[in-house]
Design a protein around this motif. Structure first.
Motif, PDB file in Angstrom:
ATOM      1  N   GLU A 129      -9.232 -45.665  54.260  1.00  0.00           N
ATOM      2  CA  GLU A 129     -10.652 -45.709  54.619  1.00  0.00           C
ATOM      3  C   GLU A 129     -11.230 -44.313  54.671  1.00  0.00           C
ATOM      4  OE1 GLU A 129     -11.847 -48.503  57.820  1.00  0.00           O
ATOM      5  OE2 GLU A 129      -9.703 -48.832  58.038  1.00  0.00           O
ATOM      6  N   ILE A 133     -14.225 -42.498  52.307  1.00  0.00           N
ATOM      7  CA  ILE A 133     -15.410 -41.736  52.706  1.00  0.00           C
ATOM      8  C   ILE A 133     -15.479 -40.446  51.907  1.00  0.00           C
ATOM      9  CG2 ILE A 133     -16.484 -40.439  54.586  1.00  0.00           C
ATOM     10  CD1 ILE A 133     -15.518 -42.471  56.533  1.00  0.00           C
ATOM     11  N   ASN A 144     -19.493 -47.109  48.401  1.00  0.00           N
ATOM     12  CA  ASN A 144     -19.401 -46.115  49.466  1.00  0.00           C
ATOM     13  C   ASN A 144     -19.470 -46.827  50.818  1.00  0.00           C
ATOM     14  OD1 ASN A 144     -19.434 -43.885  51.053  1.00  0.00           O
ATOM     15  ND2 ASN A 144     -21.261 -42.964  50.167  1.00  0.00           N
ATOM     16  N   VAL A 148     -16.531 -47.635  59.221  1.00  0.00           N
ATOM     17  CA  VAL A 148     -15.075 -47.788  59.148  1.00  0.00           C
ATOM     18  C   VAL A 148     -14.520 -48.279  60.488  1.00  0.00           C
ATOM     19  CG1 VAL A 148     -14.653 -46.064  57.345  1.00  0.00           C
ATOM     20  CG2 VAL A 148     -14.738 -45.344  59.744  1.00  0.00           C
ATOM     21  N   SER A 158     -11.378 -36.835  62.148  1.00  0.00           N
ATOM     22  CA  SER A 158     -12.449 -37.080  61.182  1.00  0.00           C
ATOM     23  C   SER A 158     -13.775 -36.512  61.672  1.00  0.00           C
ATOM     24  CB  SER A 158     -12.596 -38.578  60.921  1.00  0.00           C
ATOM     25  OG  SER A 158     -11.383 -39.116  60.471  1.00  0.00           O
ATOM     26  N   LEU A 163     -16.857 -36.202  58.966  1.00  0.00           N
ATOM     27  CA  LEU A 163     -16.933 -37.442  58.186  1.00  0.00           C
ATOM     28  C   LEU A 163     -17.701 -38.550  58.904  1.00  0.00           C
ATOM     29  CD1 LEU A 163     -13.252 -37.559  56.852  1.00  0.00           C
ATOM     30  CD2 LEU A 163     -15.293 -36.702  55.700  1.00  0.00           C
ATOM     31  N   PHE A 164     -17.952 -38.362  60.207  1.00  0.00           N
ATOM     32  CA  PHE A 164     -18.650 -39.397  60.967  1.00  0.00           C
ATOM     33  C   PHE A 164     -20.015 -38.870  61.406  1.00  0.00           C
ATOM     34  CE2 PHE A 164     -14.304 -41.067  62.662  1.00  0.00           C
ATOM     35  CZ  PHE A 164     -14.052 -41.648  61.430  1.00  0.00           C
ATOM     36  N   SER A 325     -19.998 -43.688  58.721  1.00  0.00           N
ATOM     37  CA  SER A 325     -19.718 -42.584  57.808  1.00  0.00           C
ATOM     38  C   SER A 325     -20.875 -41.593  57.774  1.00  0.00           C
ATOM     39  CB  SER A 325     -19.478 -43.124  56.402  1.00  0.00           C
ATOM     40  OG  SER A 325     -19.573 -42.089  55.456  1.00  0.00           O
ATOM     41  N   TYR A 327     -21.637 -40.007  55.322  1.00  0.00           N
ATOM     42  CA  TYR A 327     -22.216 -40.115  53.983  1.00  0.00           C
ATOM     43  C   TYR A 327     -22.763 -41.516  53.718  1.00  0.00           C
ATOM     44  CZ  TYR A 327     -19.838 -35.699  53.210  1.00  0.00           C
ATOM     45  OH  TYR A 327     -19.424 -34.396  53.304  1.00  0.00           O
ATOM     46  N   SER A 328     -22.918 -42.315  54.789  1.00  0.00           N
ATOM     47  CA  SER A 328     -23.390 -43.689  54.625  1.00  0.00           C
ATOM     48  C   SER A 328     -24.723 -43.731  53.885  1.00  0.00           C
ATOM     49  CB  SER A 328     -23.542 -44.337  56.004  1.00  0.00           C
ATOM     50  OG  SER A 328     -24.378 -45.474  55.895  1.00  0.00           O
TER      51      SER A 328
END
Lengths: 412, 301
Positions: A129, A133, A144, A148, A158, A163-164, A325, A327-328
């Motif tokens: 997962e 990302i 994408n 998660v 992360s 990443l979050f 994420s 990058y969501s």
């Protein structure tokens, strides 16, 4: 520092009401549970994970984080409208038979039918997962993942890797402090205990403890529910075995030694256990989280008969976390998903799948849990080890790097 | 007899194809094929070789190759080579006997055509369907396992579909038909006159086989066995479907998958080095096959 004796009920209690930080701050008494210990523990895990992060190629800059709670968005109706414009939600690694996710997804989509659901790679591991990302950073397509559900250890590392993105759900205050990142980058969703799931159509003599698994009668019958180099469930199975074999929350090595013995005896199967392989009798004894095993027992309804055993000499508790994420491409749909998961409705759906939700104690205090659901929850009197973040980090690294060398690639 | 063999060897090569001075338009027909081979065979292979020698920061390195020298990787190669060799030899032997039976074994013609048709299908019956077929027959609760159990014979735990021999049996299922398909034309190439000539000169059946038929067939048999070895060595889907991704990746192809599919051990460089090792072994195998095949084809013209 090793394990403490708790019943399942008591475990629920200490991990939620008093002792959120039994999970984060202490392996010991609930008295160690103080809100301040959570931030203190966090940097340790993050620092340990940093070298891995540095080794990766740089990611494109993440879009700026959006509104951090419902108030900033302008209320639930505004959030629903914004999600409607996005029209889609991509989740990853949510198997229908895991923690009742099948019903959770269905209920969410029934409530917000305007969302198209992209159910990415349901059998992915936590590590996959996180890789998804990274691999899709900057990509706005359905592949994408917006949200998660990963093992606890991925929370701080992360966050550190960026990443979050933070978001605090409406019920934020009722999530115990140690079960969430103070800035809202991640929050625990549910937890359970490592158990033996046994297909009794194949195994007449159900094993009761770790030592039993070494008996010749279980030759070629024991399987992990994932790859111990990447799956949280498999790593925790190895760690749980350490607790029953002279190891501790600080020392997972005996778990690896135990699995080496299991492999040398020919008892370990090189097959990844799933409900289908258990039902087929291909993996008659599977090491899985109790909520997965119990839900599977209910679902198979006696065909085949399934027994769920918490090993007598001790087991391990494990927490998973939710995050959006950074990058969501559909951050509002992602927030709507979180609001649903942390509403009473979402939390009870997890509990229905035997996974103890983060807001369990709040639900219980407000009498929001139906009596029949409460009565169905399992009771055990075995020792359950409750690791803190630093211990999780150490043990995870020891197991995933030690597995190929200690246990070996060629499972007999 | 030796004379006869020598005469055959010195048979003149077929006349060279007539060449036209003008470029032939026929080449255009095969261009798409060459494009396909370049894009899907040469480019990926080259990229594996190149990436084996670079680290994550794109600096040249030999570390990936050195990393192959780990016990679990070596044991995985040994396991895969043993598995491939055993299934090639067993599959090759059984396949040869079957092919012999339908070509010169004087079986009725319909047996031959139906066996060849079946072989064409079965040699391609690998991967997920094959794995499930075997689970349904020989698995813990498989049909055959249960039937034997009711007769008082219990396969498990002494046998396991996930053990070396379980996997070998599954592989042999697609190895035998491949051997049949390739050996049948070679056996057809054995001319009845050779046998008649040998018998006229007083040779026994055994002498004919030992001194004529086997020397002629041997390159073909060995070559096809090498091909079977390569066939098993490169197999991935069957083992993957059987073990659900195999948490312990005992076959090299699964180990490569584990390095690339981004679990916690993910190391694409090592994955490339593993694939590079496979390319080396496969090239040697296919080279051996081609060489042996060329030797045998002299007889079959």
């Amino acid at each position: 520092m090793s394990t403490q004796i708790v019943t399942r009920r008591r475990f629920l209690k200490i991990t939620t009401a008093a002792g959120f930080s039994a999970l984060v701050a202490a392996c010991g008494a609930p008295s160690a549970a103080t809100p301040t210990s959570a931030p203190a523990a966090a940097p340790t895990a993050a620092a340990a994970a940093a070298p891995t992060a540095a080794a990766m190629a740089p990611l494109p800059a993440a879009p700026a984080a959006g509104p951090i709670d419902l108030k900033a968005i302008g209320g639930l109706d505004a959030l629903v409208e914004a999600a409607k414009k996005e029209g889609e939600l991509s989740t990853i690694a949510l198997p229908n038979d895991w923690a009742n996710y099948g019903e959770v997804k269905k209920a969410f989509l029934a409530k917000y039918p305007f969302l198209k659901h992209n159910d990415l790679n349901p059998d992915a591991s936590s590590a996959q997962e996180i890789e998804a990302i990274k691999a899709n950073a900057g990509n706005t397509g359905p592949q994408n993942p917006d949200v998660v559900d990963v093992a606890f250890v991925f929370g701080d590392s992360s966050k550190k890797e960026g990443l979050f993105q933070p978001y605090k759900v409406a019920t934020w205050d009722s999530i115990p402090a140690s079960l969430k990142d103070p800035d809202g980058h991640w929050y625990a969703d549910y937890y359970g205990v490592m158990a033996f799931e046994v297909n009794t159509a194949v195994v007449k003599n159900v094993p009761q403890d770790w030592a039993d698994l070494l008996k010749p009668e279980y030759k070629g019958q024991i399987a992990l529910a994932g790859d111990p180099t990447g799956s949280g469930q498999a790593i925790n199975a190895v760690w749980a075995a350490a607790l029953g074999n002279g190891g501790s929350l600080d020392d997972a090595a005996p778990g690896l030694a135990f699995f080496k013995k299991l492999n040398d005896a020919g008892n370990l199967l090189p097959v990844i256990a799933k409900p289908a392989t258990i039902a087929k009798g291909e993996t008659p004894i599977a090491l899985r989280w109790d909520y997965n095993a119990l839900a599977n027992r209910d679902q198979s309804a006696g065909n085949p008969e399934i027994a769920v055993i918490i090993p007598k000499s001790g087991s391990l508790a494990g927490v998973y976390i939710q995050a959006i994420s950074a990058y969501s491409p559909r951050p509002h749909a992602a927030r709507l998903w979180m609001e649903f998961l942390y509403s009473d409705e979402g939390q009870l759906l997890w509990l229905k799948g035997y996974a103890s939700p983060a807001r369990f104690d709040d639900l219980k205090a407000r009498n929001a849990i139906p009596a029949d659901l409460l009565a169905k929850l399992p009771k055990t009197d075995v020792k359950v080890g409750i690791p803190n973040a630093a211990q999780i980090d150490t043990a995870n690294n020891a197991i995933k790097t030690g597995w190929p060398t200690v246990v070996g690639a060629t499972v007999k | 007899m030796a004379q006869l063999v020598r005469t055959e060897t010195s048979q003149p090569a077929p006349p060279p194809a007539r060449r036209s001075l003008r470029p032939s338009w026929a080449w255009i027909g095969v261009l798409p094929f060459f494009g396909f081979v370049a894009a899907f065979l040469f480019y990926p292979a080259l990229s594996i070789v190149v990436q084996t020698f670079f680290d994550r920061e794109r600096r040249p390195t030999l570390q990936n190759l050195l990393d192959l020298n780990q016990p679990f990787i070596i044991s995985s190669y040994v396991y895969t080579i043993e598995l491939s060799a055993v299934t090639a030899v067993v599959g090759g032997l059984l396949g040869f006997l079957l092919a012999y039976a339908v070509t010169i074994g004087r079986l009725p013609g319909w047996v031959r055509s139906s066996l060849l048709t079946f072989s064409g299908v079965a040699s391609n019956f690998a991967g997920v369907p094959l794995a499930f077929a075997f689970i349904a027959t020989l698995g813990q609760l498989g049909l055959v396992t249960q039937a034997l159990k009711s007769l008082g014979i219990s396969l498990y735990p002494s046998f396991s579909l996930y053990s070396f021999w379980g996997l070998a049996i599954t592989y042999i299922y697609f190895q035998i038909p491949l051997m049949v398909l390739i050996m049948a034309p070679a056996l057809d190439g054995l001319r009845p006159e050779w046998r008649e000539a040998a018998e006229n000169l007083g040779a026994s059946g055994w002498q004919y086989w030992r001194q004529i038929a086997l020397p002629i067939l041997l390159p073909s048999i060995l070559g096809t066995t090498a091909l079977l070895f390569g066939n098993a060595f490169g197999a991935h889907a069957t083992a993957f479907a059987l073990t659900g991704g195999g948490s312990q990746g005992n076959v090299v192809t699964i180990l490569i998958g584990a390095q690339l599919s981004s679990d916690a051990l993910a190391n694409p460089g090592l994955g490339n080095a593993l694939a590079f090792g496979m390319i080396v072994i496969m090239t040697a195998t296919i080279g051996l096959y081609t060489w042996l095949r060329r030797r045998s084809e002299r007889w079959i013209q």
